[in-house]
Structure formats: C-alpha cells, structure tokens
Write an enzyme that holds these catalytic residues in place. Structure first.
Site, PDB file in Angstrom:
ATOM      1  N   GLU A  24      15.056 -52.689  60.796  1.00 15.21           N
ATOM      2  CA  GLU A  24      13.358 -52.777  59.255  1.00 15.21           C
ATOM      3  C   GLU A  24      13.514 -54.088  59.058  1.00 15.21           C
ATOM      4  O   GLU A  24      14.051 -54.680  58.297  1.00 15.21           O
ATOM      5  CB  GLU A  24      14.577 -51.378  58.285  1.00 15.21           C
ATOM      6  CG  GLU A  24      15.113 -50.420  58.344  1.00 15.21           C
ATOM      7  CD  GLU A  24      15.030 -49.055  57.772  1.00 15.21           C
ATOM      8  OE1 GLU A  24      14.980 -49.682  56.098  1.00 15.21           O
ATOM      9  OE2 GLU A  24      16.017 -48.664  57.959  1.00 15.21           O
ATOM     10  N   GLU A  53      21.800 -46.720  56.847  1.00 11.81           N
ATOM     11  CA  GLU A  53      22.684 -48.165  56.202  1.00 11.81           C
ATOM     12  C   GLU A  53      23.704 -47.412  55.316  1.00 11.81           C
ATOM     13  O   GLU A  53      23.328 -47.203  54.114  1.00 11.81           O
ATOM     14  CB  GLU A  53      21.849 -47.996  55.564  1.00 11.81           C
ATOM     15  CG  GLU A  53      20.130 -49.103  56.018  1.00 11.81           C
ATOM     16  CD  GLU A  53      19.301 -48.852  54.402  1.00 11.81           C
ATOM     17  OE1 GLU A  53      18.489 -48.554  53.470  1.00 11.81           O
ATOM     18  OE2 GLU A  53      18.200 -49.103  54.682  1.00 11.81           O
TER      19      GLU A  53
HETATM   20 ZN   LIG Z   1      15.744 -49.217  54.293  1.00 14.90          ZN
END
Ligand SMILES: [Zn+2]
Ligand SMILES: [Zn+2]
Ligand SMILES: [Zn+2]
Lengths: 633, 633, 633
Positions: free
Chosen positions: A315, A144
């Site tokens: 995710e 991320e």
């Molecule tokens: Zn995450």
C-alpha cells in the site's frame, strides 16, 4: 529483476459494470498487480456456511483477463457480525480490561481457538477455490497484523493460552518463580493456573512477567498466520505474503516473515510523519508534504530482511490520507519519489492504495489513484510516469550493503517494559543509528540478531538488551567493525541482570558498573564533539577508551574491532562514530545535503531529494522531490 | 543521643552462604541497623497455614550475631497469591471502578475485614516468635502505606465500612443530610444504606461527601496499622515503626504516628524532584543530581512531629532509582549530605535502601550500597565516611525551633476536593511557606493543628480550611506572631461555609467577603514588592491593613500578633512576610545563597550546599554537595 | 417590549422565615421574575408517591404576593435516590462503558422509558397543581439538557431505542447497509438487532453509524422535553421554557426550541472563557475578568433564533463561579454590561444566578446577588443600576439584522465525527465568521438551515457538511450575497461523498477535487492578504476565482451572488471576505477598536467596551466595561 506496479482494488465496493473499465484503466496506466478480497468475508459468506462465490469468481476473471495478476487476500481481518454470535468471547480485551466492540476491523483476539478454526475454514475454501486459478499470482494473509494496537489482548482466551505457553516454556512453576525472581515481593506462584495476565496491577508488574507476555503475544500472531500459510501452501503454488505496517513492533516480523514467501508493507510517509516517526515538530513542519527522509527507507530495509530479500510495498500513499492528526497532500513528485525509493531498496512491486477513493465508510477521505468521481487523481500521472520509466530503464539490481544494522523485536519489548527514562525507545535508538548511516551516504542492510554477518564491513547493534552467548561470539569473530551498546546484553533471557555485570563478553574487557537516565536537556559533552543524552552508563575495564566525556569518563571502549558505546549519542556523536568505523574499514562516506539521500544497488546509485527546494549534488542538480539515477562504474 | 546508620536487606533474595559475609561487610561499614522481612510472607507461609520459619530464624541469628540490630517488618504489604483464593474480594478498586490485579504489591483494600484478620494472624505469629528475640530491636508494620495511590479504594468492602462509619459519625440520616446540605440537588438520603462511595458521578459529588470519604479512608489506614501495633506491643518491648513516603497525603500521618513509637520515612531526593516536588522544569534541571533543597527537610520536620520526636530515614536513596521519569546518579557527596541533613533534623538513624542492587524483578534498576555483582557501589564510601564522622563528632542535640508551621491532612483533603483554581494545592502552599522560612535561615518545627504552641516565636498556619474554635482561641492566645490564611477557617467541619463569613475569629476583625482564583500569570501586585497569584480574597473589617495591592485593596490584615493573609503570596511576598514577622519578635534571619540551607540544633549550626558549585557563607566556604558543622556558642 | 430582570431562588435551601424578606429585597432591587423548583423533587416527593406540597405552595404564595412572577421548574434533572431503587438501570453509561453514579445531578439516560414515565408523573402533578396559579407566569422543563456531557449514553436502554430508531428510519437492514456503506469492512448487518452503539470499537466506527447515533441521541432529548411540554401545555397557559447551556452541541437546540414558547440560556462569560470559548491563552489573559467579546453575543443570537424571537438569559453570572479552571471576579461594570448586551440582542428577561451564594454542597463557591451571609454582593448594585436604567430608558426594539449566519447542529456532529484535522471544529468555524462580522460592526441573525432567508443582504453558511437540494436551491435563489464552504455539501444525508463531487450546486460551477488538513502553522498565503489554515480544498470549475493563493490556486470562487470558500480563512482573510460581500450589497461596515462591539436594534445602536481600558469611538468615549446607547435616526 523486473519491477512492477500495482494497486489495491475492492470490486465489492463498486458496481459490476465498472470492473472491466477499471481493469483496462489499470493496465493502461502500466499497473500489473491488483490486490483484492481482504475485507470481503461478509460478501463471500453472507450467512454462516452459506456462500456466494459468483461475484468473486467474476471479479478475478475480469481482472485476470484484462492482463492483471491478482493478489488474493484472506478476509480474516474483518469477521462478519454473525461471527460474534458463534464466538461471543472472540473479541480482544484492552489494557483497561474492556472488551472491544464490533463495527470497525481487527476485532478478534489472536488466542481465540474458535475464531482461528473459522479462519482455517474460510482460508481452506479460498485456497481450494482459487489455489490453481491462473489469475491468482500471489496471496495475502489477513491485513496489517497489529494495526490499531491489536496484538495484545487481555481476554480469557489469551489468559488460558498464556498459562499453557508458560507451562511449556518453564516446565515447573518453581523454575518460573526462580527465573522471574518472584521471591521479590512474595509473588511466587504455586501453580501455572494462578498466573494472570499483567494487567491493572497496583504498580508495575514484574518485567519478566511482562516480557513473557509480550513474547507469547507475538507468537500468537505467528501461530495465527502460520495456520493460514499452511493451508494455502498445500493448495497453491503462488507466493504468500502479508502486509506489515510502519513502526509496528508488537510482534516479531522476522518470525512471521519466515513463514511467508514475500513480505509486503504499507507505506504512508505523510501519515507516519504525523503520528509515529518520532521526530520534532520542526521536522514535521519541514517535511509535512514529503515525509521523513529515512523512515520509509528504514522499513524497506527492515522488511526486505524479514522477507529474506523478497518484498513489496503493498500500500503506497498516493495523496492525503484520512487517519493522521493532519492530512496534507504530497508535494508534486513525491509519489514518484516514494515509488523509486522502494525500487532502489529492492522492492519487487509497489502497489498504490487504493485504486479509487471510496465515497463511504471509515476511509472515505483516503485518496486513491482515482477520485471518488472516477476521474484520475494527481497521483495517477506520477504512477504512469514511473511505469514509463520502468519500461525504459535498466532493471534494479540488488547488492549487499557494506553496513549491517541489527533490529531485534525482543529488545524492543524489553525497552518498552523498562525504558528507564521517559523519552527512551529502542526503535528510536536504532533509527537514530540508521539516520547517521544514511547521512553518511551509506546503504544499509537490516538484520535480525540471527542474521548472517558474512560480507559486512560494519555491523551496528545498538541497544540489544539480551544477547545470546552465540550472538556475542559471532559478533566478536565476524571480522567486521562492530558497534554495540548502550544496554548491550544488559539482561538475561528472563529479564534479569547478569553477573558478571553486562555486557560480559569474552574478549571485551568492558563492564557497565552503573546506568542512569537523564532529563533530555541534561546532556554529557563528549571530548571532540557531540554529547550523550537520555541514557548514560558508567564503564569500567581495561579496553581502550575511544570516546570520553569532557570530564574524562569513558563513553566508548574498544577491543580489536568491537566497540562498546555506553550511552545514547546525539546526531553529532553518531556521525563521528559512523565516520570513525567507516574509516577503520576503508569504507568511503559522503556528507549529503540535508534531506538528500542515496541508495546504491548493484549497478546504480539513486539520489533522492526529499526537500521542497532544488539541491546540487556531486551527481548533479536535483529538483524538489526529484530522483536521480547515476550508473555505477 | 547517638545517631546510627543502617540498611535494608532481603536475606530471602540471596543465597544463604552470603548472609554472614554481608553482615560482616555491614558492620565493617559502620552500619548498626538492618531492616528485613517486610515482603517475605510467601517464604514464611508458603501455603496457607503451613510455615517455614527456619530461614528467618537463621537470618535474624546471623545478622544479630554479627552485631547488627534487626528491624523486623510485618509482611502484610505483599500477601501471597494464595491469599486471593481465600479472599477474592480483598483487592482494591480504583477510581475508574476497576479491580486491581495481583502481580506487584499493596494489592489489598484497607477495609477488607477478612484480609485484616489474616494480617492479625501473621503478625501474631511474627510477634510470638520474635517478640523477645535479643536481635529484633525494632519493628516495622507493613510498608509505605499509601504508596502507588493505595489508600482510597472503591471496593464493596469499603462501601459497607463507609456506611457503618457514617452511621457512627452522624447518628441519623437526617443529620447527615443536613450537615452535607444534601437538599441542594435532591441528594437527600432516606437511609445510610443508600449512600454510595463518591465515584463516577455525573459531575462532582458533594464536597462534604468526598471529605467524609477521605476521612474514612484515612481512618481505615490507622485502624489497619493499629491492629498490628496492638498485637506486637503485647508481645515485644521493641519500638514499633512504619515507613512513610514523601508527599503522601491520603492518610493522616499524625494519627497513624500516635500509635507508633518511631516514625520513619523513605527519602528519595532525586526521584521526588522528578515526580512530586512540584517545582518548575528549571529547578528540576538545576537540582537534577542533588534533589530539591527543601523537600527532604520538610518531610524530616513533618515526620519528626508525627513521631513525637522519634524518627528515622528508613530508606535513603544511595544512587539512581528505577521509578522516576528520569533516574540520574547523585552528585558525589550528596549521599553524605542527605544523611547529615537527616541527622541535623533529628533523625535517630538513617538506613540506606537497599544493601545491594537486586538483579531481578521490579526494582532491578534501584541501586544499593553494593552493586548486583557484590562490589561496593559509590554510595558505600559516602556511608562509611558518615560512619567515621559520627564516631568522631559530638552527638546531635535537638532543640525546639523558633518557628512552628502547621500541617493539617484534613486541610489537604479539603483543598484537593475543592482547589478552586487548577494549579492550587495545600501541600504546595505549606511548602512555599516552609521554603520562605528556610531561605531566611530559620529552623522550623512542623505541628499538627493540635500541637503544643508553647515556646514558639512565630507560628505559620496557611490554608487551614477548617479550624476548630479551640484552635482559633489557642492561636489568638499563644503569644507568638501568628500568620493564618488564605482560606483560614473557610469551612466548618462538614465543608460548609460559616456564617458570619470566614475566618470568624473572635478578636480579629477580618472578614473574607469574596474569593477568586486567577490564571497563574495574572498576579495582583502588592505595594512594596511581591504579588498574590492563584488564589485571592477580598478582605473587609476593622483590623489593620499591613499589606495592600497597588490599587489599595487589603491583602493582609492584623490585630495584635495575628495576621490574616488574603491570598497566595509569591516568593518575594512570602520573604517579606517572614522578615516582617521575625523582626516583630526579634528573631534574626539571614539571606542565604541560592541552594544553601541551614539547620540549627541545640549545639551546632549545620550548613548544606545543595548546589554543584562551591559557595562562600558567613561560616566559611562549602564545596559542592558539602556539609559544614558550625559549633554554637 | 418591556425588558425585565429576575433571579434564581431556592426556597428549600433557606429557612422559611427568610422567604418574605428575600422576596421584598428582590422587588426592591427591581427584579420581577424568580425561578424556583427545578431541583426540588426530593422535597416535594420525599418517598415514592408520598408528597409534601405545602412548602412549595407557600413559597410560590410568598413570592407571588410580594409582586414577583414565578418561573416554575420541573424537577426532573435531579431524581431522588429512591428513584434508583425503582429503576436501577436508568443511569447513563459513558463512552468508557461505565455506568454513572448517584450523588450529583443529571444522572439519567434520556432513553429510559421507566424514568420518562416517572417524569411524566411528576410533571403532571406539578402542572395540575400550579398550572392555573396566578403567580406561576412561566415554566421551565428540567435544567440544562446536555450539561456535563449527558446527552450521549451507551446504556442498554439507549441501545434498544437506537435499534428501534434505525428500523423506523431505514425500514430494511439492506437499506441501512447500503446507506452506510457497510460493505467496506464486512460490516453489513443481517438484522437491526445486531447493531450495537458505536462504542469501544477497535478503530473508529463507520461515520454513518456515529452520525446516526448522534441524531438519535439528539432526538431522545427532544422526545424527553416534548413529553413534559405536552403535559404542561394541556394544563397551563403560561409560556414554557428550557435553559440551554453555552457551546452545548450534542442536541439540536432548534428542534427542542420548536416545542418551547421561550428559549432561555445560562450565560457564564468568565467560566466559558476558561473552559469552552476556544480562544488562545493570550485572549484568556486579556479578557480574564470580562469574558470573550463575542461568545455570549453569539449565543444570544443563536438562541433568539431557537426561541423564534422569544428568549431570556435564565442564569446570568453575577461574580466568580465555582466550576472553571480559574474563577476570577468580573471587572466592575461587567455584570451591567452583560445584562445590557442581552437586552440589545433582544432578551425579554435577564435573571441572575443565584439570588444568594449557598453555603453548602457543590456550588458553594458560586457567587450570587447576595453573599452567603445575607449581605449584598457587588453584583447587586449593578443589577439595581440596570433596573433603574430600564425604567428610565426607551424599550429595546428588535429589528432584523442585515446578515444571517447559518448554524446547523447536524453539521457540528459531522465535523466532530470527522474533523480531518486535529484542531478543527465546526463550532469554531462558525464562531470565526461571527467574530469577523462583529469586528465589522454588523448585527447578525443566526438561522437554522431551514430558516427564512427573506430580507437578508448577506448570508454566511460555512461548513455545512450536508446540504439538502432544497437548501442549495434556496441559497442560490435568495438574492442575498451568499458565502458557503469550506466543506459545503461535502456529504449526503448518510455521510457519504456525493457524485458529482461537492458541492454539486446547480448554477455554481465549482468542484472540490481534493481536501487536505494542515498543521496549524502551515498556512497557505492568499494574494492580497490573509491565509488559509487548518483545512484546505483544491477547487476546480468555471466559476470566477475571487481569491487565490500566492501560487495562483483558487481559494474562493463565485457565480453571481454565491461565493464558495475552499478553506478556513484566518482573521485577516475573513475580514476581507466580509468587507467584500458587504460592499457588494452596499452594506456599511466599521472598523471597531479591539474589544469594542456594536449591536443595532430598531431604534438604537448599543456600544459595548469589553476591555479594561477606556476607548474612543465615533459615538463617543466609553469607559472600561462601559455601555453606550446611541439613538438611531
Ligand atoms: Zn492499510
Ligand atoms: Zn520503598
Ligand atoms: Zn446552571
């Protein structure tokens, strides 16, 4: 292509005796992918240059032997505490000039060469060890990028690198001064060494200065990622991915994506509705347990493009999360809906984050497919249902959409630097257009400004503050119905206004003679329905007026197949524009019930009911949170 | 006196071949003044002590030979980047303790002696070179003191200078300790060197400490300006000006004005409505394209006083600006209205900012009389119309107003330090009284507390937290109807409460026995109409009660011609008070339609319609944004 | 026990000739206690180690000889300016990393050993000199620990002390890493010296890290206070007190209280309503001049417990204060009501703050029993009335309440660290339960989790995020009707989730399988009336469902006399719960008119009308701000 499910797992968090049992349960649930390793630096290298590979070897082995394919993450998002002793100045510095501290994650500055070398070192070791592992079927770099506002750093490492970057870009200080218009307030520099980062100035810095820094910062992310990719690629045939976040615009995801084999992203519909979807409180209430009906799909389409067709959800939210202002549980069925929606948009895999709720540390209230007590959580059944459906159903066949929508990170930075009106954001402008297309039942491809326009019937390119001459020419020549504006080509590459005035497109006799921003409630009514709000332009020129205010001022003008829109249309006006363009190219549209969305693949039409009520559609009734697959002719 | 128009021009921003053409266009439009130079330090002195005067010589020559009079600005608001190498500690430090950075403007601390010497040096060179130029007909020092919150600096230069200032003011540390009441929390100092600036204290600092720092900071501005004035005055006969901003109360504009020949100010009605007029959202909507009907007039009257009669608008908004939360275009006619309003209030000149919209740097979205592509913007025609009207119409003849309203910067600081209620500000209190006078059709002069009261029928002096004995005596003796309070004479010079309790005015038997602040919606109704809100006092004494709450508590008390008001009146109550005072002195008033305002000069009554609808007045109908000149018998 | 009145006096602020006169007036008013000295360090020790005791000797003598008992404060809340020259690093550092400045009060870090030694030095001198004084009848340590957010400091002194504290608590770095789950994001430390304070991390720190720091910070306050208590106790027989503030939860008041003989607190009902009662704006309007009807009583009951029965109001608001967003005057009668309310809850003394309004420095707008001009303020008459009533009426006889409510500072820290929903706070949760008990007319004792449960019919313990096994067992065995949840025992001692899942109480077959937080307006309706809002849990288990949502999901479950509540009940639901529990134990309740509250002592029932309207009660009519004493059978 066959679609697959997976999950994110942290063997280092659980007793070794659980690993095999967990792997079996994953397989039984129908999962085939498992991502591991991305926060485990400290466990692999407990002390500098002292390693413990044994546990990771075994974890990969246990998972792989159970039949799972491993996505192995490089652990560079969480450098251990000892790293700070080696590189005390590697921490990022925020916009208040404060150095950030250790104790969470992403505590590094992308410009710090010392830390980058450490990352090269650990990634090389990972790739050397596991690059040919039969179980490691994909890689993930870091985790991320940009999350928690970590792209932009005002550290001295960033300052030095920025000066180098400017010198390379502008060559001489004179050309920089000229390009930026530094004469304005006696801001001309005598040398690159005098240029500071744009921080804590008395009033706003030169927008050209800010934009250069935003571009530089984005490129530092790409440089950081590329360094890892090159190392892995030399040592492994497995595809390399990175997991993007939602509404993260501080770096150019297309540019980073060009170095990846697969783009993935982390989809948290309920959290995003709370903290970044940009919707009204009324919408937040209505979709509290379902998430915004367009926000995820927008990212699916955007990141499919960034991955040049190959993308995953790495995710997928399976239940309440821990980090939003409010963290409700999803409506039953939504986990299945979100999964199918990703497949409908072309995902190769959807992985649930996380396998099991963790009982400690920062994300202890983030739910998983299992509860912290090893019992299945409600999402497990929905994942298993999708696994069964995947087995029984035809594969999802991607197809080019009839409509292309352009998204340009550079434009986003320009709007952020100079929104002109307090409420205005480029991201919201593009998303508003996307919503209008989706309300009309249209499937959409999202392209970068450099994208291939072949085969599209409609191309929407709102808010592109800078447009190259080449882009202008390609849009004029592509043959599709093209919508540009507001603010199209409003600035040159260095944030200066063009002369002749924008958009200055050869073949389109439109000129923006004045721009204004308006209080949100002070709209300008458009004849025939709808309004302009927020941002409004005065248009001149000989092009045909296709929309005008009720007082007769031009709002949209057109030559041939290119329409210039001189303001920010509200929902009704954007719906009119989409209908009009679709009609001009003979593209059918439909009026969908509120909260219902459609996505067409090559062989099917998927219907999604994002509401908590049953709805009737032309394809039949759909229960709350329901998915309907309609085979296409 | 003949009134004139002008503009602000930046020859250094434009190719030299444009200068003569621009000058001709200015003259053709009817402009006679042109301000230049105030941000050009870097172009005049590209390297320390290396000069390039040639371009400025020529610019002045070109403009002057075209028939324009030049206002030459000293360039001290924008020190070049090389200045920081000579004086690294010249940057201001903000209330968070952060040093501000280079890259915009006003990046200096007023207390830094090294920078002040640099300013003396460059101003001397400017004045030596152009002091006797036939084209330089006026000077401007620096630019917009205080803009972007730049008066107050917590730098070490300020700290040292503050200690010196305190030593001079208090002589001994014992008298300072006593005057401030430092015994309170063991805050007594042993020496002046122990006194820090009032920053980052655990809870609020001693208000006496804060007030001293505010006074010191204001005086540093005056000192800085005075240094420039003295140099110019010794070398030029042209009048010296400085351009104030709107609602800038961090320094005493009367004090700085005493060193100037002409006070000017920068009037941005639409920007100010958005970011500082202090009005409700409903008013912001209603006047979004017109600006607040009283805010500009208030500053005209305030700065006319600060300039002892001589004042200009140096920067007049001509279209959308770039810096407010929302930046709409003015209603057609408003640029003309704003210009005439300034003249009606006695302006000698109105200069439009800027001549031409700049295509680069921070203010690229600030409109001008010309667009960035050298075409006339809508404001040009309105300026030209005023120029024609000026030529045809009689001169504006100033006359003393029947009403004086006192404005005291020291009181503003005191209220800021101790508002007592979260919503309360001295500026708004005075402006509320000004609005009430304007709603009654009265012309107003604004005076400092030291002003000459001769000839006024009514004097309003709300909120004067400190009043000297001499001021009290003058108000009691002046013969006008006088209104004081709330909070009149509530503190002594050093922010202590007086004994006997305030206002302690000989001849006025009123005593404020208790003060309270109220939630905005918890008003106290007054018999006969209107209410007190926000700030309320308990009054005692033998003076006549002229207003009382519906429960019978005194709200206003009077002896002779002096009325004490024990609270913050709402619109209805202030209207009642103004009517009552006017009636007592036989001063006629009128009830004006909403948004219509009147200003009387010696020979005319000007009517201004600030609304976007036509209105009927006793002087005849006025179109939206219309001006009506009614000759006075 | 006989109850008494007093006041807070600052002889150092007033001319010596006033002291005797003031003392006489106090005595005449019926006051018997006078607190002095707590801010006077600089006057006692004007230069380091040079003393001036004479004035304090005389002040104590004058007050004492007039018949007053002195509470002598140690002056450690206001170290003089010279202290900073001796200990430049004693200043606290805030959460932004900024060192706080001198110039107000409480400018010290509790962890600074150098400053603590200075405090030991001055307290020793105070105690040596006045420990046996016949006039010094009580002591106060320091002043308002924690006021102005002063418990938590990020100084280097705190950092070093925290590392020592961690080492002592965890022994080895391995056990700390394990207890905190530092494996999560590679946050494992190699040594205690690597652990920083949890400040400026990129995203939130480990909650275990934060909780440890909160516990440490609280203990530093206890350590600081204990150092003073030990010195005084060795030198004086007079009881030792400290004055707590309202809604100050940054340190454990029970722990500090264990070292004190008497707990006192500073009760400012109108200020607290404005800035910390946590009520709606509608409530702030309704009770603007009366204060919240439960907030003071809650603290009376809480601090009575912290003082193990012995407690005072050390500072009672007598009129408008200076520090709240709005500072209205109390409704006439409220000062008397507040005083009687304190006595009804068992206060030994109520002291008004301050004797006289001070005309200078920070609190110049804080009213007193006298105005700044030495005239009695309105509160004086109300104090005198109470003094007369005290003389005439029977003593107040405390009695154990039928209900115990648990308050746990550790739980408050846990909720602050991890509220899960933006609006949620432990303090408000407990206060909501307290309000419900009060609406039912019940008297309440507040206990720490370690409190003695004997004799209570009902025990409410909402929100106890950590519960020891011993506490769980005691609650199960105590025989009272017990209410626990939501979030009961949700974490272990180190902020980890338990396995089996919470609450994991032997004998109570309830398991919280999932938690969620909800937007405030998204409530879950409960069958029979009322709703869950904000925080909601999914419950499983075999215990009896006693409340369920309208969809049938369990909301409250019960085994025997222990009820688990799986969410945050609204007013109606909490009222239902209280009624139900009371009925089960045969405890009578009453429905009180809004704003009326009841408190029973051993011999009387006190009725308080907090509204500004007369009300009728079963005990008779009560005027606005009225008090009614009803003798008990
Ligand atoms: Zn995450
Ligand atoms: Zn300006
Ligand atoms: Zn206090």
């Amino acid at each position: 292509m066959k679609r697959a499910l997976g999950t994110c797992y942290y063997p280092e968090h659980w007793p070794r005796e659980l690993w095999a049992k967990d792997a079996q349960r994953m397989v039984k649930a129908g999962l085939t992918w498992v991502r591991i390793g991305e926060f485990a630096w400290k466990r692999v290298e407990p002390r500098p240059e002292m390693f413990d590979w044994e546990w990771l070897d075994e974890a990969i082995d246990v998972l792989g032997r159970a039949g799972l394919s491993v996505v192995l993450g490089t652990p560079t998002a969480t450098p251990p505490r000892w790293m700070l002793d080696r590189h005390p100045d590697m921490l990022a510095v925020d916009a208040e000039g404060r150095q950030r501290g250790f104790g969470s994650r992403r505590h590094y500055c992308f410009s710090h060469d010392g830390y980058l070398d450490e990352c090269r070192r650990i990634v090389t070791l990972f790739a050397d060890r596991y690059g040919r592992s039969p179980h490691v079927a994909a890689w993930q770099t870091d985790n991320e990028y940009g999350c928690h506002d970590t792209v932009i750093s005002y550290s001295s490492a960033a300052s030095k690198a920025f000066r180098r970057w400017l010198r390379e870009r502008y060559g001489t200080i004179e050309s920089l001064n000229y390009a930026w218009g530094n004469v304005f307030w006696s801001m001309e520099y005598d040398s690159f060494d005098q240029i500071d980062l744009p921080i804590l100035t008395v009033t706003e810095p030169n927008p050209a200065h800010s934009l250069a820094f935003r571009r530089f910062s984005s490129e530092q992310v790409a440089r950081f990622n590329r360094a890892q990719v090159e190392i892995i690629r030399a040592r492994s045939d497995a595809p390399i991915s990175h997991n993007y976040m939602g509404r993260e615009t501080a770096f150019d995801h297309f540019e980073v994506g060009r170095d990846l084999d697969i783009v993935t992203w982390d989809s948290y519909p309920l959290g995003f509705l709370e903290d970044r979807a940009g919707v009204t409180v009324a919408t937040q209430r209505r979709y509290s347990r379902q998430g915004d009906p367009d926000f995820q799909a927008f990212h699916h389409d955007l990141y499919r493009s960034a991955g040049r067709g190959r993308w995953w959800v790495m995710e997928q939210q399976p239940g309440p999360v821990n980090w939003a202002p409010h963290n409700p549980a999803p409506l039953p069925g939504m986990v299945r809906l979100w999964t199918w929606e990703a497949f409908a948009h072309g995902a190769e895999a959807v992985c649930y984050f996380r396998w099991r709720q963790l009982p400690f540390a920062q994300e202890q209230l983030h739910s998983g497919l299992q509860r912290a007590d090893l019992v299945d959580a409600p999402a497990m059944a929905e994942a298993e249902q999708v696994a069964r459906e995947l087995a029984d159903a035809p594969d999802v066949a991607e197809a080019q959409a009839p409509v292309a929508l352009i998204f340009d990170y550079d434009a986003s930075w320009a709007w952020e630097i100079q929104p002109h009106g307090a409420e205005l954001s480029y991201f919201d402008l593009v998303l508003d257009h996307y919503r209008a297309l989706r309300r009309a039942g249209l499937s959409v491809d999202i392209l970068p400004p450099t994208g291939d326009f072949d085969g599209y019937r409609m191309i929407l390119a709102p808010g592109l503050m800078h447009m190259s001459d080449e882009l202008k020419a390609r849009l004029m020549a592509c043959g599709a119905e093209v919508l540009i504006g507001p603010r199209a080509a409003a600035r040159n590459e260095d944030f200066a206004i063009l002369r002749p005035l924008p958009p200055a497109i050869s073949g389109l006799d439109v000129l923006v003679s004045r721009v204004e921003s308006l209080r949100p409630e002070l709209t300008r009514s458009v004849s025939g329905g709808g309004s302009i709000w927020g941002y409004s332009e005065d248009l001149e020129g000989a092009a045909e007026v296709v929309l005008a205010t009720t007082e007769g001022a031009p709002v949209a003008m057109r030559t041939g197949s290119v329409t210039y829109m001189g303001g920010w249309g509200d929902e009704e006006l954007l719906d009119r524009l989409v209908s009009d363009l679709a009609e001009r190219v003979g593209q059918g549209t439909r009026r969908l019930p509120e909260g219902v969305r459609v996505r067409e693949t090559g062989t099917e039409r998927f219907w999604f009911n994002h509401t908590d009520q049953p709805v009737n559609t032309e394809a039949g009734p759909i229960p709350p949170a329901g998915v309907l697959r309609e085979p296409l002719g």
